[in-house]
Design a protein around this motif. Structure first.
Motif, PDB file in Angstrom:
ATOM      1  N   GLN A 250       0.843  -1.186   0.000  1.00 26.15           N
ATOM      2  CA  GLN A 250       0.000   0.000   0.000  1.00 26.15           C
ATOM      3  C   GLN A 250       0.886   1.246   0.000  1.00 26.15           C
ATOM      4  OE1 GLN A 250      -3.372   0.410  -0.303  1.00 26.15           O
ATOM      5  NE2 GLN A 250      -2.827   2.585  -0.476  1.00 26.15           N
ATOM      6  N   TYR A 251       0.677   2.117  -0.960  1.00 29.99           N
ATOM      7  CA  TYR A 251       1.457   3.347  -1.128  1.00 29.99           C
ATOM      8  C   TYR A 251       0.549   4.544  -0.884  1.00 29.99           C
ATOM      9  CZ  TYR A 251       3.606   7.088  -4.051  1.00 29.99           C
ATOM     10  OH  TYR A 251       4.117   8.279  -4.542  1.00 29.99           O
ATOM     11  N   THR A 252       0.961   5.426   0.025  1.00 32.61           N
ATOM     12  CA  THR A 252       0.229   6.663   0.270  1.00 32.61           C
ATOM     13  C   THR A 252       1.130   7.848  -0.041  1.00 32.61           C
ATOM     14  OG1 THR A 252      -1.164   5.685   1.995  1.00 32.61           O
ATOM     15  CG2 THR A 252      -0.958   8.079   1.979  1.00 32.61           C
ATOM     16  N   ALA A 253       0.623   8.772  -0.859  1.00 30.64           N
ATOM     17  CA  ALA A 253       1.366   9.980  -1.235  1.00 30.64           C
ATOM     18  C   ALA A 253       0.716  11.180  -0.568  1.00 30.64           C
ATOM     19  CB  ALA A 253       1.360  10.145  -2.747  1.00 30.64           C
ATOM     20  N   ILE A 254       1.501  11.945   0.174  1.00 28.64           N
ATOM     21  CA  ILE A 254       0.995  13.149   0.826  1.00 28.64           C
ATOM     22  C   ILE A 254       1.815  14.347   0.349  1.00 28.64           C
ATOM     23  CG2 ILE A 254       0.072  11.974   2.855  1.00 28.64           C
ATOM     24  CD1 ILE A 254       2.603  12.780   4.382  1.00 28.64           C
ATOM     25  N   GLY A 255       1.184  15.518   0.353  1.00 34.43           N
ATOM     26  CA  GLY A 255       1.922  16.703  -0.051  1.00 34.43           C
ATOM     27  C   GLY A 255       1.077  17.710  -0.799  1.00 34.43           C
ATOM     28  N   ASP A 256       1.739  18.377  -1.737  1.00 34.33           N
ATOM     29  CA  ASP A 256       1.145  19.516  -2.435  1.00 34.33           C
ATOM     30  C   ASP A 256       0.818  19.169  -3.883  1.00 34.33           C
ATOM     31  OD1 ASP A 256       3.702  19.354  -3.515  1.00 34.33           O
ATOM     32  OD2 ASP A 256       4.478  21.005  -2.314  1.00 34.33           O
ATOM     33  N   SER A 257       0.876  20.180  -4.761  1.00 33.47           N
ATOM     34  CA  SER A 257       0.491  19.980  -6.154  1.00 33.47           C
ATOM     35  C   SER A 257       1.447  19.071  -6.917  1.00 33.47           C
ATOM     36  CB  SER A 257       0.373  21.327  -6.875  1.00 33.47           C
ATOM     37  OG  SER A 257       1.534  22.105  -6.687  1.00 33.47           O
ATOM     38  N   LEU A 258       2.668  18.906  -6.429  1.00 39.13           N
ATOM     39  CA  LEU A 258       3.547  17.913  -7.056  1.00 39.13           C
ATOM     40  C   LEU A 258       2.967  16.519  -6.844  1.00 39.13           C
ATOM     41  CD1 LEU A 258       5.540  20.337  -7.142  1.00 39.13           C
ATOM     42  CD2 LEU A 258       7.374  18.685  -6.736  1.00 39.13           C
ATOM     43  N   THR A 259       2.420  16.289  -5.670  1.00 37.09           N
ATOM     44  CA  THR A 259       1.801  14.992  -5.389  1.00 37.09           C
ATOM     45  C   THR A 259       0.546  14.781  -6.227  1.00 37.09           C
ATOM     46  OG1 THR A 259       2.719  14.849  -3.150  1.00 37.09           O
ATOM     47  CG2 THR A 259       0.713  13.604  -3.575  1.00 37.09           C
ATOM     48  N   THR A 260      -0.242  15.836  -6.439  1.00 34.69           N
ATOM     49  CA  THR A 260      -1.445  15.685  -7.256  1.00 34.69           C
ATOM     50  C   THR A 260      -1.098  15.513  -8.730  1.00 34.69           C
ATOM     51  OG1 THR A 260      -1.822  18.047  -7.734  1.00 34.69           O
ATOM     52  CG2 THR A 260      -2.707  17.171  -5.653  1.00 34.69           C
ATOM     53  N   GLY A 261       0.118  15.932  -9.121  1.00 35.61           N
ATOM     54  CA  GLY A 261       0.512  15.830 -10.524  1.00 35.61           C
ATOM     55  C   GLY A 261       0.063  17.008 -11.355  1.00 35.61           C
ATOM     56  N   PHE A 262      -0.189  18.133 -10.721  1.00 34.74           N
ATOM     57  CA  PHE A 262      -0.651  19.339 -11.412  1.00 34.74           C
ATOM     58  C   PHE A 262       0.360  19.741 -12.494  1.00 34.74           C
ATOM     59  CE2 PHE A 262      -1.418  23.808 -12.119  1.00 34.74           C
ATOM     60  CZ  PHE A 262      -2.791  23.935 -12.014  1.00 34.74           C
TER      61      PHE A 262
END
Length: 212
Positions: free
Chosen positions: A4-16
């Protein structure tokens, strides 16, 4: 088995800034599946515009975030860029005061980052299964602004100090420096698909520690 992989953070994490499926999170997930030889399920909890203070608050108070991190085998963290962007905009509006504003923002960012890492450690304390944390370093979206470069380099040095058997730091600054036109999207702030592949590649190159 699967992870299970969880990504937290900002717009870099969303892939904007990139087409769907081309942010670093989905690209890295696919790389992880190949490297680990098993399925990797991902939960993307990135929030566009998020600062270290805002992420820290979510980790302390949001049940979804806390449960996801507790259950994760692999965690990525991208944060700090918006702290710099907000400080740079504030400094630009108050000419002659930029050093004080940027210095204050950097110290607050570091304190918040320490809190974020502490909360993650608290949530993972007593974990029965091995897990790994990967920190995405910052690049400088304002290469023409010398003080911003120093800010980014200082933050990266600070964040990289968390490197240990569980946690590793993905240094991306040198890959973006001088290559902004090729790796940033049209807004000149966020990576494009190629830039996100660079980030995913740096994360993948760190290996998978105890998960292997």
């Amino acid at each position: 088995m699967g992870y299970q992989y969880t990504a937290i953070g900002d717009s870099l994490t969303t892939g904007f800034g990139a087409l769907p499926g081309n942010g670093f999170v989905p690209v890295y997930r696919r790389m992880a599946e190949t490297s680990l030889g098993t399925t990797v399920s991902s939960t993307n909890l990135g929030v566009n515009g998020s600062t270290t203070a805002e992420l820290g608050q979510r980790l302390r108070n949001n049940t979804l975030y806390r449960m996801a991190l507790r259950q994760s085998d692999l965690i990525t963290l991208s944060i700090g860029g918006n702290d710099l962007i907000r400080a740079a905009k504030s400094a630009a509006a108050q000419q002659g005061d930029s050093s004080r504003i940027l210095s204050g923002a950097l110290q607050e960012c570091k304190r918040n980052f320490t809190g974020i890492m502490g909360t993650i450690a608290e949530l993972k304390s007593g974990a029965r299964e091995p897990y790994i944390i990967r920190i995405v370093g910052l690049y400088n979206p304002f290469p023409q602004f010398g003080e911003a470069t120093e800010w980014v380099l200082h933050f990266n040095r600070y964040a990289s100090q968390y490197t240990n058997g569980v946690c590793r730091f993905a240094a991306i600054y040198s890959h973006f420096a001088g290559n902004e036109k090729a790796l940033l999207s049209l807004d000149h702030l966020h990576p494009n698909g190629r830039g996100y592949r660079v980030i995913a590649g740096q994360l993948n190159a760190l290996g998978y520690g105890w998960l292997r």
